[in-house]
Write a protein that holds these residues in place. Structure first.
Motif, PDB file in Angstrom:
ATOM      1  N   GLY A 342      -9.224  -4.026  -8.102  1.00 51.13           N
ATOM      2  CA  GLY A 342      -8.144  -4.895  -6.997  1.00 51.13           C
ATOM      3  C   GLY A 342      -7.733  -3.647  -5.906  1.00 51.13           C
ATOM      4  O   GLY A 342      -7.479  -4.636  -5.195  1.00 51.13           O
ATOM      5  N   ARG A 343      -7.598  -2.444  -5.959  1.00 49.92           N
ATOM      6  CA  ARG A 343      -7.883  -1.820  -4.409  1.00 49.92           C
ATOM      7  C   ARG A 343      -8.889  -2.426  -3.400  1.00 49.92           C
ATOM      8  O   ARG A 343      -8.335  -2.488  -2.428  1.00 49.92           O
ATOM      9  CB  ARG A 343      -7.383  -0.408  -5.072  1.00 49.92           C
ATOM     10  N   LEU A 344      -9.958  -2.178  -3.770  1.00 50.28           N
ATOM     11  CA  LEU A 344     -10.723  -2.896  -3.350  1.00 50.28           C
ATOM     12  C   LEU A 344     -10.872  -4.612  -2.942  1.00 50.28           C
ATOM     13  O   LEU A 344     -11.028  -4.221  -1.663  1.00 50.28           O
ATOM     14  CB  LEU A 344     -12.245  -3.273  -3.848  1.00 50.28           C
ATOM     15  N   GLN A 345      -9.740  -4.829  -2.828  1.00 44.86           N
ATOM     16  CA  GLN A 345      -9.825  -6.714  -2.899  1.00 44.86           C
ATOM     17  C   GLN A 345      -8.808  -7.227  -1.632  1.00 44.86           C
ATOM     18  O   GLN A 345      -8.897  -8.180  -1.216  1.00 44.86           O
ATOM     19  CB  GLN A 345     -10.164  -7.161  -4.079  1.00 44.86           C
ATOM     20  N   MET A 346      -8.426  -5.618  -1.349  1.00 47.22           N
ATOM     21  CA  MET A 346      -6.668  -6.025  -0.740  1.00 47.22           C
ATOM     22  C   MET A 346      -7.300  -5.808   0.386  1.00 47.22           C
ATOM     23  O   MET A 346      -8.434  -5.552   0.767  1.00 47.22           O
ATOM     24  CB  MET A 346      -6.063  -4.973  -1.116  1.00 47.22           C
ATOM     25  N   PRO A 347      -6.207  -6.442   1.473  1.00 51.65           N
ATOM     26  CA  PRO A 347      -6.550  -6.539   2.255  1.00 51.65           C
ATOM     27  C   PRO A 347      -6.595  -5.889   3.328  1.00 51.65           C
ATOM     28  O   PRO A 347      -8.035  -6.086   4.113  1.00 51.65           O
ATOM     29  CB  PRO A 347      -5.529  -7.672   2.960  1.00 51.65           C
ATOM     30  N   ASP A 348      -6.346  -4.745   3.218  1.00 48.04           N
ATOM     31  CA  ASP A 348      -6.215  -3.310   4.285  1.00 48.04           C
ATOM     32  C   ASP A 348      -7.562  -2.405   3.669  1.00 48.04           C
ATOM     33  O   ASP A 348      -7.835  -0.791   3.832  1.00 48.04           O
ATOM     34  CB  ASP A 348      -5.219  -2.814   3.960  1.00 48.04           C
ATOM     35  N   ALA A 349      -8.005  -3.119   2.495  1.00 49.60           N
ATOM     36  CA  ALA A 349      -9.062  -2.061   1.843  1.00 49.60           C
ATOM     37  C   ALA A 349     -10.448  -1.030   2.871  1.00 49.60           C
ATOM     38  O   ALA A 349     -11.210  -0.475   3.382  1.00 49.60           O
ATOM     39  CB  ALA A 349     -10.059  -2.205   0.857  1.00 49.60           C
ATOM     40  N   THR A 350     -11.666  -2.463   4.236  1.00 50.72           N
ATOM     41  CA  THR A 350     -12.128  -2.148   4.900  1.00 50.72           C
ATOM     42  C   THR A 350     -11.398  -0.941   6.047  1.00 50.72           C
ATOM     43  O   THR A 350     -12.372  -0.120   6.297  1.00 50.72           O
ATOM     44  CB  THR A 350     -12.123  -3.381   5.741  1.00 50.72           C
ATOM     45  N   GLN A 351     -10.020  -1.760   6.232  1.00 45.82           N
ATOM     46  CA  GLN A 351      -9.298  -0.524   7.066  1.00 45.82           C
ATOM     47  C   GLN A 351      -9.591   1.239   5.759  1.00 45.82           C
ATOM     48  O   GLN A 351      -9.119   2.327   7.014  1.00 45.82           O
ATOM     49  CB  GLN A 351      -8.240  -0.661   7.673  1.00 45.82           C
ATOM     50  N   LEU A 352      -9.091   1.407   4.920  1.00 47.86           N
ATOM     51  CA  LEU A 352      -9.010   2.362   4.023  1.00 47.86           C
ATOM     52  C   LEU A 352      -9.853   2.709   4.121  1.00 47.86           C
ATOM     53  O   LEU A 352      -9.942   4.377   4.228  1.00 47.86           O
ATOM     54  CB  LEU A 352      -8.607   2.027   3.066  1.00 47.86           C
ATOM     55  N   PHE A 353     -11.221   2.746   3.606  1.00 50.00           N
ATOM     56  CA  PHE A 353     -12.565   3.011   3.645  1.00 50.00           C
ATOM     57  C   PHE A 353     -13.952   3.084   5.469  1.00 50.00           C
ATOM     58  O   PHE A 353     -14.009   3.602   4.724  1.00 50.00           O
ATOM     59  CB  PHE A 353     -13.024   2.432   2.521  1.00 50.00           C
TER      60      PHE A 353
END
Length: 471
Positions: A342-353
């Motif tokens: 669920g966290r990896l699918q969130m819109p900000d996941a790319t910016q997070l990781f």
């Protein structure tokens, strides 16, 4: 006078021995003209006199001490000077069909024979040198005359990719670079009934490793174990050279486990999750100390029902230290997977990781891995004496400069165990296609899972599983 006949041919293409048969026929005719009686025939068919291989017929003839020898030509009898000295030691005459008599009993005859033998040996060595040079030249130019390897096939005079085999190789390469074990990949290939490179019906880790390490997959040509060139740019390649260097570095890493592998992991959180049962003690900051024991997967316990029947409980995770915390496996796995995906699918996941363009980040990481692999391989070549210190210095200076540039483009990268494609809206689909090895590596990289105690007989409580993201 009695005599023996010796015949030999280096290469019998038909396997029918026609060459030695013709020599014997002419040698018999010569013996008859000389009034000699042939008492035995010694023959070595399809055996070179310059390769150093044992010639059984030649050795047997020397052992019987023949009174005289008849051969078609001196080079049929011998081509090495050391063999001539053994014949000279017999102190018997040698008669040849095409070169007359070699009187090895006199100094002059021995001198002539030694001269002929020296030039015969020279001719053989020159021929071998030319053949080696020709082989190296063909290899360096990419000319392939032998059997094509796995991943390729012949199309007339051309070598082209075999699509199914090439796809199998690329998929295996990607899985190894993602941290998956060769054992797990072989198991999947067998399940898919993918054809093996050899005649074996099943894949094994040795076969797969040897296949993935072949330089020819990247269009590199090899002669006697050394890379001597690269195929033309338009030649088919299963993988590129950078990928070859990366897979080579991974599979030849001394730290990689090479002992026989045990069972492949089957359970998502076994050995990863920790026990959160309070011990009743406080740490230096005054916080409760938890057990911290490793949670392992345990088979379901049998319980006796009121009607006397036994019922097996579903598999669970249990603390290996205190054995006082136990939780059903399936709901724990589902909860942790749901939180992470669920966290990896969130819109900000790319910016997070990762920062910047995800594709650019992945390209930079790939470049760094390829450069590190080349540096490691250069060090190995220096250690084995394939290159000298000056060459090593030039190679490492250039590669390190390239690595600095790649690192500058990579401010923050995805954790190494997390495939880049797992971040985004397709996380669930990608996750379902991963092996258990990779899934466990992803979870161990991203989160800390702690299972807290809960009263027995109660319904599963999601709050009894604590999932904390690692920084």
């Amino acid at each position: 006078m009695d005599c023996v006949i010796y015949t030999r041919i280096s290469l019998d293409r038909t396997g029918e021995g026609l060459g030695v048969a013709r020599q014997e026929q002419e040698c018999r005719a010569l013996a008859e003209r000389l009034g000699m009686t042939v008492v035995h025939i010694y023959s070595d068919n399809d055996i070179s006199a310059t390769s150093g291989k044992v010639r059984p017929g030649f050795e047997a003839m020397l052992n019987v001490q023949p009174p005289a020898i008849v051969a078609w030509h001196q080079d049929r009898l011998l081509r090495l000077t050391r063999d001539l000295e053994r014949v000279i030691a017999l102190n018997v005459p040698v008669y040849t069909v095409t070169a007359g008599t070699l009187d090895l009993t006199t100094p002059a005859g021995r001198a002539v024979a030694r001269t002929v033998a020296a030039w015969s040996q020279y001719e053989g060595e020159q021929k071998a040198t030319r053949q080696v040079a020709a082989n190296v030249q063909r290899a360096a130019s990419g000319v392939h005359q032998g059997r094509v390897g796995y991943g390729y096939r012949r199309d007339g005079a051309c070598i082209v990719l075999e699509p199914t085999e090439a796809a199998t190789i690329r998929a295996a390469v990607a899985r190894v670079l993602d941290g998956e074990s060769l054992r797990a990949i072989c198991k999947d290939l067998d399940a898919q009934q993918a054809p093996t490179p050899g005649r074996g019906a099943r894949w094994n880790t040795t076969t797969l490793k040897q296949l993935l390490l072949r330089p020819s997959l990247a269009g590199l040509t090899v002669h006697r174990g050394q890379v001597v060139g690269s195929a033309p740019d338009d030649s088919p390649r299963v993988i590129d050279e950078d990928t070859h260097e990366r897979i080579k570095a991974v599979l030849t890493d001394p730290l990689r486990r090479t002992a026989p592998a045990g069972r492949s992991p089957k359970y998502l959180l076994g050995g990863i999750a920790r026990c959160g049962r309070p011990t009743g003690e406080l740490d230096e900051a005054g916080e409760p100390v938890e057990c911290g024991g490793v949670m392992v997967r345990a088979v379901g316990r049998k319980t006796r029902q009121a009607n006397g029947n036994e019922k097996r409980q579903p598999p669970s995770y249990v603390c290996r230290e205190c054995y006082r915390v136990r939780r059903k496996q399936d709901p724990v796995d589902a909860l942790v997977e749901g939180i992470v995906l669920g966290r990896l699918q969130m819109p900000d996941a790319t910016q997070l990781f990762s920062q910047g363009d995800p594709a650019a980040v992945q390209d930079a990481r790939d470049s760094i891995e390829a450069l590190d692999a080349r540096l490691a391989n250069a060090a190995d070549m220096f250690a084995t004496g394939d290159i000298n210190a000056a060459q090593l210095t030039r190679i490492t200076e250039r590669l390190r400069a390239d690595r600095v540039q790649a690192a500058a483009a990579l401010d923050a990268a995805l954790p190494g165990a997390v495939p880049a494609e797992l971040v985004g809206p397709n996380a669930r689909q990608v996750w379902d296609g991963l092996s258990m090895d990779v899934k466990r590596a992803v979870l161990d990289t991203l989160v800390t899972v702690t299972i807290l105690p809960s009263g027995s007989g109660k319904a599963f409580d999601p709050d009894s599983v604590r999932v904390a993201w690692k920084s």
